[in-house]
Enzyme design. Structure first.
Site, PDB file in Angstrom:
ATOM      1  N   SER A  50      91.063  -8.095 -51.066  1.00  0.00           N
ATOM      2  CA  SER A  50      92.148  -8.898 -50.538  1.00  0.00           C
ATOM      3  C   SER A  50      92.029  -9.770 -49.521  1.00  0.00           C
ATOM      4  O   SER A  50      92.850 -10.662 -48.866  1.00  0.00           O
ATOM      5  CB  SER A  50      93.180  -7.688 -49.530  1.00  0.00           C
ATOM      6  OG  SER A  50      92.389  -6.933 -48.948  1.00  0.00           O
ATOM      7  N   ASP A 359      98.114  -7.418 -40.024  1.00  0.00           N
ATOM      8  CA  ASP A 359      98.676  -5.943 -40.572  1.00  0.00           C
ATOM      9  C   ASP A 359      98.064  -4.709 -40.155  1.00  0.00           C
ATOM     10  O   ASP A 359      98.094  -3.713 -40.583  1.00  0.00           O
ATOM     11  CB  ASP A 359      99.163  -6.124 -41.761  1.00  0.00           C
ATOM     12  CG  ASP A 359      97.848  -6.260 -42.807  1.00  0.00           C
ATOM     13  OD1 ASP A 359      97.118  -6.343 -42.410  1.00  0.00           O
ATOM     14  OD2 ASP A 359      98.350  -6.473 -43.922  1.00  0.00           O
ATOM     15  N   HIS A 362      94.311  -6.724 -42.416  1.00  0.00           N
ATOM     16  CA  HIS A 362      94.103  -8.142 -42.783  1.00  0.00           C
ATOM     17  C   HIS A 362      94.205  -9.065 -41.454  1.00  0.00           C
ATOM     18  O   HIS A 362      94.779  -8.577 -40.648  1.00  0.00           O
ATOM     19  CB  HIS A 362      94.820  -8.645 -43.700  1.00  0.00           C
ATOM     20  CG  HIS A 362      94.896  -7.648 -44.959  1.00  0.00           C
ATOM     21  ND1 HIS A 362      95.580  -6.714 -45.347  1.00  0.00           N
ATOM     22  CD2 HIS A 362      93.641  -7.582 -45.978  1.00  0.00           C
ATOM     23  CE1 HIS A 362      95.538  -6.086 -46.389  1.00  0.00           C
ATOM     24  NE2 HIS A 362      94.207  -6.368 -46.809  1.00  0.00           N
TER      25      HIS A 362
END
Length: 395
Positions: A50, A359, A362
């Site tokens: 991610s 978050d 990330h």
């Protein structure tokens, strides 16, 4: 005709040696390997999780993906974009600084040679270095059933679109390959499944390094000339893990300078040492075989992130860099294990550019830009003008 005097021959030889030295890039990275030359790359092929994915996980998970909901993407795109951030991520900034197209997410791209020639992003948010069977056999729940082996298989399939081997080599030789960051999800799955650091060191880590080596070897075999391999981020600075281990770490278990969990950061550094050792072995293997045109470069994400955490004000961030921008509120880190960003009851901070963590897992766009600047500055992947293009000169 009489031969030239010995002194003249020596002068000519010296001139040739000086000329050869001036034309070669003899700079090295922190590990003694050659840095990437400032070659004009035409495109990027990227692999990872991610921290690099720009839409593949969204295509796989659809509405089930937390990144499919606001406020993800709000800062730059004005909507969720498939990126795990409020805006752009590191690969976006690297592409912009290099002046190449943004690599298209593989699962969103068409299936034509033209799509492939613009560069492709094979990274998948939640993806792992190891195959799903490794985790399933240990009773561990994975995030998505996509491993690094799957991503390299996609790459090989896409490569066939170009037809002849000659055309394939023309494309790969003029491309930047970014393999990683990958492996952090493997460790997170283990930690969230109550596996010990000892097991991660002895069972997970060597297999992860081997998986990364296989991927790097695959792209080199396909003709890659420049391969950048980012290392692990400082796990002990992740608000998710800081929250998970809160109350389970003694007072001496936190680094006094950063506030991060020392044992987790030590483990991330161990991963990076093993990764650098493996890359050094690959360099020697290819240089020894005469394949001297391949540049295999380690990218130090760990240092890029810890620099920000230790001195946030220097880079324009607020004084509490471990606090999450988007969360439900409360607690030392504004992170709730039961309510991730995008879930009901969560909201974003007023100014994400002042925060490092978006978050809890990330980074914000602002932090991603700073990390990209650090990577670009150390690896010489682009010119100073390119780094200025993404605002590196403001730091």
């Amino acid at each position: 005709m009489a031969p030239p005097p010995l002194s003249r021959i020596l002068v000519i030889l010296l001139a040739l040696l000086v000329s050869a030295g001036a034309g070669a890039d003899s700079s090295t990275d922190d590990d003694g390997g050659h840095r990437s030359h400032q070659t004009r790359h035409a495109r990027i092929f990227s692999f990872g999780d991610s921290l690099t994915d720009t839409g593949n996980a969204l295509r796989i998970l659809g509405d089930r993906a937390i990144i499919s909901r606001p406020p993800y993407g709000e800062t730059f795109f004005g909507r969720p974009s498939g990126r795990a951030s409020d805006g752009r991520i590191m690969i976006d900034f690297i592409a912009e600084a290099m002046g190449v197209p943004q690599p298209t997410p593989y699962l969103l791209a068409g299936k034509t040679a033209a799509d492939f020639r613009r560069g492709v992003n094979f990274a998948v948010g939640g993806g792992t270095a190891l195959d799903p069977g490794f985790f399933e056999g240990r009773g561990l729940k994975i995030f998505v059933p996509v491993s690094l082996r799957n991503q390299t298989a996609w790459f090989k399939n896409a490569l066939q679109l170009l037809g002849s081997v000659h055309e394939q080599r023309n494309v790969t030789a003029t491309s930047l390959f970014v393999v990683g960051e990958i492996g952090v999800n493997d460790y997170l799955i283990g930690l969230l499944g109550n596996r010990t650091l000892s097991e991660l060191k002895t069972v997970f880590l060597p297999r992860i390094i081997s998986a990364i080596r296989s991927a790097v070897t695959d792209v080199i075999a396909a003709g890659a000339c420049t391969v950048v391999v980012p290392g692990a981020i400082p796990l002990g600075c992740e608000p998710e893990l800081l929250t998970l281990y809160q109350g389970r770490v003694g007072a001496g278990g936190y680094d006094p300078e950063s506030g991060c969990i020392t044992s987790l950061n030590d483990f991330a550094e161990l991963h990076n040492r093993e990764l650098r050792r493996m890359l050094g072995d690959l360099r020697r293997a290819h240089f020894g075989s005469g394949t001297t045109t391949t540049s295999i470069v380690y990218a130090d994400l760990y240092r890029a992130v810890t620099d920000i955490i230790v001195s946030p004000g220097r880079y324009g961030f607020r004084d509490r860099p471990l606090v999450v921008c988007c969360g439900r509120g409360g607690g030392a880190y504004n992170f709730d294990m039961a309510a991730n960003c995008g879930a009901p009851g969560t909201k974003a901070c007023a100014d994400p550019s002042a925060y490092v963590s978006w978050d809890g897992v990330h980074f914000t766009e602002a932090a991603n830009r700073r990390i990209a600047c650090s990577v670009l500055g150390r690896l010489r992947l682009t010119t100073q003008a390119g780094r200025c293009r993404i605002g590196c000169d403001r730091d």
